[in-house]
Design a protein around this motif. Structure first.
Motif, PDB file in Angstrom:
ATOM      1  N   GLY A   1      61.717 -31.855  28.064  1.00  0.00           N
ATOM      2  CA  GLY A   1      60.306 -31.498  28.089  1.00  0.00           C
ATOM      3  C   GLY A   1      59.543 -32.317  27.068  1.00  0.00           C
ATOM      4  N   ARG A   2      59.969 -33.573  26.915  1.00  0.00           N
ATOM      5  CA  ARG A   2      59.407 -34.451  25.882  1.00  0.00           C
ATOM      6  C   ARG A   2      58.222 -35.231  26.447  1.00  0.00           C
ATOM      7  N   PRO A   3      57.099 -35.287  25.722  1.00  0.00           N
ATOM      8  CA  PRO A   3      55.956 -36.046  26.242  1.00  0.00           C
ATOM      9  C   PRO A   3      56.274 -37.534  26.318  1.00  0.00           C
TER      10      PRO A   3
ATOM     11  N   THR B  92      54.685 -40.001  25.597  1.00  0.00           N
ATOM     12  CA  THR B  92      54.121 -40.807  24.500  1.00  0.00           C
ATOM     13  C   THR B  92      55.094 -40.922  23.335  1.00  0.00           C
ATOM     14  N   ASP B  93      56.254 -40.273  23.451  1.00  0.00           N
ATOM     15  CA  ASP B  93      57.183 -40.213  22.328  1.00  0.00           C
ATOM     16  C   ASP B  93      58.414 -41.096  22.569  1.00  0.00           C
ATOM     17  N   PRO B  94      58.444 -42.275  21.937  1.00  0.00           N
ATOM     18  CA  PRO B  94      59.505 -43.247  22.235  1.00  0.00           C
ATOM     19  C   PRO B  94      60.907 -42.797  21.800  1.00  0.00           C
TER      20      PRO B  94
ATOM     21  N   GLY C 264      55.069 -52.327  21.867  1.00  0.00           N
ATOM     22  CA  GLY C 264      55.727 -53.621  21.780  1.00  0.00           C
ATOM     23  C   GLY C 264      56.924 -53.582  20.842  1.00  0.00           C
ATOM     24  N   SER C 265      57.161 -52.414  20.264  1.00  0.00           N
ATOM     25  CA  SER C 265      58.275 -52.268  19.323  1.00  0.00           C
ATOM     26  C   SER C 265      59.348 -51.374  19.921  1.00  0.00           C
ATOM     27  N   VAL C 266      60.552 -51.487  19.361  1.00  0.00           N
ATOM     28  CA  VAL C 266      61.639 -50.601  19.788  1.00  0.00           C
ATOM     29  C   VAL C 266      62.387 -50.110  18.546  1.00  0.00           C
ATOM     30  N   ALA C 267      62.817 -48.854  18.578  1.00  0.00           N
ATOM     31  CA  ALA C 267      63.577 -48.275  17.469  1.00  0.00           C
ATOM     32  C   ALA C 267      65.067 -48.411  17.780  1.00  0.00           C
ATOM     33  N   VAL C 268      65.844 -48.970  16.838  1.00  0.00           N
ATOM     34  CA  VAL C 268      67.257 -49.261  17.077  1.00  0.00           C
ATOM     35  C   VAL C 268      68.118 -48.718  15.943  1.00  0.00           C
TER      36      VAL C 268
ATOM     37  N   ALA D 250      68.987 -42.189  22.924  1.00  0.00           N
ATOM     38  CA  ALA D 250      69.443 -40.821  22.654  1.00  0.00           C
ATOM     39  C   ALA D 250      68.552 -40.125  21.634  1.00  0.00           C
ATOM     40  N   PRO D 251      67.579 -39.359  22.102  1.00  0.00           N
ATOM     41  CA  PRO D 251      66.836 -38.492  21.182  1.00  0.00           C
ATOM     42  C   PRO D 251      67.655 -37.239  20.912  1.00  0.00           C
ATOM     43  N   SER D 252      67.193 -36.430  20.000  1.00  0.00           N
ATOM     44  CA  SER D 252      67.924 -35.204  19.690  1.00  0.00           C
ATOM     45  C   SER D 252      68.034 -34.334  20.948  1.00  0.00           C
TER      46      SER D 252
ATOM     47  N   THR E 229      66.842 -41.697   9.132  1.00  0.00           N
ATOM     48  CA  THR E 229      65.720 -42.326   8.440  1.00  0.00           C
ATOM     49  C   THR E 229      65.131 -43.375   9.382  1.00  0.00           C
ATOM     50  N   ILE E 230      63.796 -43.429   9.529  1.00  0.00           N
ATOM     51  CA  ILE E 230      63.189 -44.478  10.359  1.00  0.00           C
ATOM     52  C   ILE E 230      62.325 -45.382   9.482  1.00  0.00           C
ATOM     53  N   VAL E 231      62.632 -46.679   9.506  1.00  0.00           N
ATOM     54  CA  VAL E 231      61.850 -47.655   8.739  1.00  0.00           C
ATOM     55  C   VAL E 231      61.280 -48.697   9.701  1.00  0.00           C
TER      56      VAL E 231
ATOM     57  N   LEU F 246      58.833 -44.208   8.297  1.00  0.00           N
ATOM     58  CA  LEU F 246      58.182 -43.361   9.293  1.00  0.00           C
ATOM     59  C   LEU F 246      58.774 -41.956   9.307  1.00  0.00           C
ATOM     60  N   ARG F 247      60.034 -41.845   8.892  1.00  0.00           N
ATOM     61  CA  ARG F 247      60.674 -40.525   8.816  1.00  0.00           C
ATOM     62  C   ARG F 247      61.745 -40.589   7.739  1.00  0.00           C
ATOM     63  N   PRO F 248      61.682 -39.730   6.712  1.00  0.00           N
ATOM     64  CA  PRO F 248      62.724 -39.745   5.685  1.00  0.00           C
ATOM     65  C   PRO F 248      64.019 -39.159   6.227  1.00  0.00           C
TER      66      PRO F 248
ATOM     67  N   ALA G 184      50.859 -43.435  21.158  1.00  0.00           N
ATOM     68  CA  ALA G 184      52.309 -43.392  21.271  1.00  0.00           C
ATOM     69  C   ALA G 184      53.000 -43.324  19.917  1.00  0.00           C
ATOM     70  N   GLN G 185      52.284 -43.716  18.863  1.00  0.00           N
ATOM     71  CA  GLN G 185      52.899 -43.663  17.538  1.00  0.00           C
ATOM     72  C   GLN G 185      52.906 -42.248  16.975  1.00  0.00           C
ATOM     73  N   LEU G 186      52.105 -41.375  17.594  1.00  0.00           N
ATOM     74  CA  LEU G 186      52.056 -39.995  17.126  1.00  0.00           C
ATOM     75  C   LEU G 186      53.270 -39.246  17.648  1.00  0.00           C
ATOM     76  N   ALA G 187      54.434 -39.708  17.238  1.00  0.00           N
ATOM     77  CA  ALA G 187      55.672 -39.192  17.797  1.00  0.00           C
ATOM     78  C   ALA G 187      56.195 -38.035  16.955  1.00  0.00           C
ATOM     79  N   PRO G 188      57.092 -37.216  17.546  1.00  0.00           N
ATOM     80  CA  PRO G 188      57.530 -35.990  16.895  1.00  0.00           C
ATOM     81  C   PRO G 188      58.005 -36.174  15.493  1.00  0.00           C
ATOM     82  N   GLY G 189      58.786 -37.251  15.291  1.00  0.00           N
ATOM     83  CA  GLY G 189      59.212 -37.474  13.930  1.00  0.00           C
ATOM     84  C   GLY G 189      58.003 -37.440  13.021  1.00  0.00           C
TER      85      GLY G 189
HETATM   86  P1  AMP Z   1      64.448 -38.483  17.859  1.00  0.00           P
HETATM   87  O1  AMP Z   1      63.817 -37.478  18.770  1.00  0.00           O
HETATM   88  O2  AMP Z   1      65.069 -37.836  16.654  1.00  0.00           O
HETATM   89  O3  AMP Z   1      65.361 -39.425  18.536  1.00  0.00           O
HETATM   90  O4  AMP Z   1      63.278 -39.358  17.246  1.00  0.00           O
HETATM   91  C1  AMP Z   1      62.711 -40.445  17.882  1.00  0.00           C
HETATM   92  C2  AMP Z   1      61.594 -40.878  16.998  1.00  0.00           C
HETATM   93  O5  AMP Z   1      61.721 -42.250  16.657  1.00  0.00           O
HETATM   94  C3  AMP Z   1      60.242 -40.827  17.649  1.00  0.00           C
HETATM   95  O6  AMP Z   1      59.742 -39.534  17.659  1.00  0.00           O
HETATM   96  C4  AMP Z   1      59.432 -41.749  16.777  1.00  0.00           C
HETATM   97  O7  AMP Z   1      58.997 -41.081  15.609  1.00  0.00           O
HETATM   98  C5  AMP Z   1      60.448 -42.794  16.392  1.00  0.00           C
HETATM   99  N1  AMP Z   1      60.287 -44.014  17.177  1.00  0.00           N
HETATM  100  C6  AMP Z   1      61.000 -44.396  18.243  1.00  0.00           C
HETATM  101  N2  AMP Z   1      60.577 -45.591  18.717  1.00  0.00           N
HETATM  102  C7  AMP Z   1      59.565 -45.969  17.919  1.00  0.00           C
HETATM  103  C8  AMP Z   1      58.703 -47.102  17.881  1.00  0.00           C
HETATM  104  N3  AMP Z   1      58.814 -48.100  18.761  1.00  0.00           N
HETATM  105  N4  AMP Z   1      57.767 -47.144  16.927  1.00  0.00           N
HETATM  106  C9  AMP Z   1      57.649 -46.138  16.037  1.00  0.00           C
HETATM  107  N5  AMP Z   1      58.432 -45.047  16.005  1.00  0.00           N
HETATM  108  C10 AMP Z   1      59.383 -44.962  16.939  1.00  0.00           C
END
Ligand code: AMP
Ligand code: MG
Length: 304
Positions: A29-31, A33-35, A87-91, A112-114, A153-155, A166-168, A196-201
């Motif tokens: 049920g994730r929006p 807008t949340d990558p 244009g970015s990806v979290a790895v 894999a999100p939580s 941790t997200i940097v 972005l997340r400690p 899209a940057q207004l993500a849950p973290g």
């Molecule tokens: P999680 O649900 O714990 O996997 O958290 C995923 C979180 O990673 C998102 O809610 C964002 O805060 C962050 N995230 C993922 N991709 C990006 C991105 N491209 N730019 C900024 N933050 C991202």
């Protein structure tokens, strides 16, 4: 599929398969807008989906495999659904042996999100995943309780001159600053007012139980007497001279790693125990792992 990682349990799908990733959003049920965070076996594999600059390579060498996620410029081929059109990806390169085996067996990068319904407390055991998503997902790999217990941790290191936390998490701000040899900023990256940057973290309220939560700078024997009969009180360490079946602590000695491992499981337990309110005591520190613990407790307590 529910999978164990050292941070929290994840809900994994082939990161290069947009339809499979759509299934993640549906189940949680994730929006849209949340990558999602993409997991790979090594920094070398990360290079296939993202551009790593020297700062990113230094962090990767220092902390991968481990609980650090890097936000990087993405390469073509990463579906929009994974990055919420950014244009970015979290790895991240995870350390958990079972998750690594899955990465090896599939030979695919895994988003894999939580593995929890959107907004609720993250799962740190396979049982948490079963309770939250069991009816919506086919399989759960049980790798035991998560050793870290908090999300990574997200940097954002796209601009090496202005790294942002972005997340400690368990890799602390101080550790990142030491490796980069510069101060690390906080919050959203400059100039990105993108939705899209207004993500849950980064949402104020997230990781939240249904029971109302109040965050306290300090808890004391006296504070406990002011609450309702069915309130639960969670001290950072085992309190002296305060007893009762509604008194809890994150770690007997106030050890922060222990507290991180137990926080989410305890929140879930208390949430299911019929308390009218959960009182949490902040970790009496700002540095190190305290930043992540206080961040999660503040989000659990935030309203709306
Ligand atoms: P999680 O649900 O714990 O996997 O958290 C995923 C979180 O990673 C998102 O809610 C964002 O805060 C962050 N995230 C993922 N991709 C990006 C991105 N491209 N730019 C900024 N933050 C991202
Ligand atoms: Mg999450």
């Amino acid at each position: 599929m529910g999978v164990p990682t050292e941070t929290v349990y994840g809900l994994a799908a082939d990161a290069l398969d947009a339809e499979a990733c759509a299934g993640i959003y549906r189940a949680k049920g994730r929006p849209p807008t949340d990558p999602l965070i993409v997991h790979v076996l090594s920094a070398r594999e990360a290079e296939k989906i993202a551009h790593l600059n020297p700062a990113a390579r230094r962090l990767a060498a220092a902390f991968w495999p481990g609980p650090l996620t890097l936000v990087l410029e993405k390469r073509v081929g990463v579906p929009d659904i994974v990055t919420a059109g950014l244009g970015s990806v979290a790895v991240r390169v995870p350390a958990h042996a079972l998750f690594r085996r899955l990465l090896r067996v599939t030979g695919r990068p895994l988003a894999a999100p939580s593995a929890n319904p959107f907004g609720y407390v993250s799962p740190t055991t396979a049982e948490h995943v079963r309770v939250g998503l069991g009816e919506r997902i086919g399989h759960i790999l049980d790798g035991g309780a998560c050793s870290v217990g908090l999300e990574s941790t997200i940097v954002d290191v796209r601009d090496p001159a202005r790294p942002r936390l972005l997340r400690p998490g368990a890799i602390t701000r101080e550790q990142v600053e030491q490796v980069l040899r510069r101060k690390v900023g906080s919050g959203r990256t400059a100039g990105s007012a993108r939705k899209a940057q207004l993500a849950p973290g980064m949402l104020k309220r997230h990781y939240s139980p249904r029971t109302p939560v109040t965050l306290h700078e300090r808890l004391s024997a006296k504070a406990v007497t002011t609450g309702g009969k069915k309130d639960a009180w969670v001290f950072a360490a085992r309190p002296k001279g305060v007893t009762g079946d509604n008194i809890f602590w994150l770690d007997p000695r106030g050890d922060l790693r222990g507290a991180a491992r137990r926080l989410f499981a305890l929140l879930r337990r208390l949430d299911n125990a019929g308390h009218t309110r959960i009182h949490l005591e902040k970790i009496p520190d700002h540095a190190g792992l305290a930043e992540a613990l206080n961040d999660r407790m503040a989000r659990a307590a935030a309203r709306g």
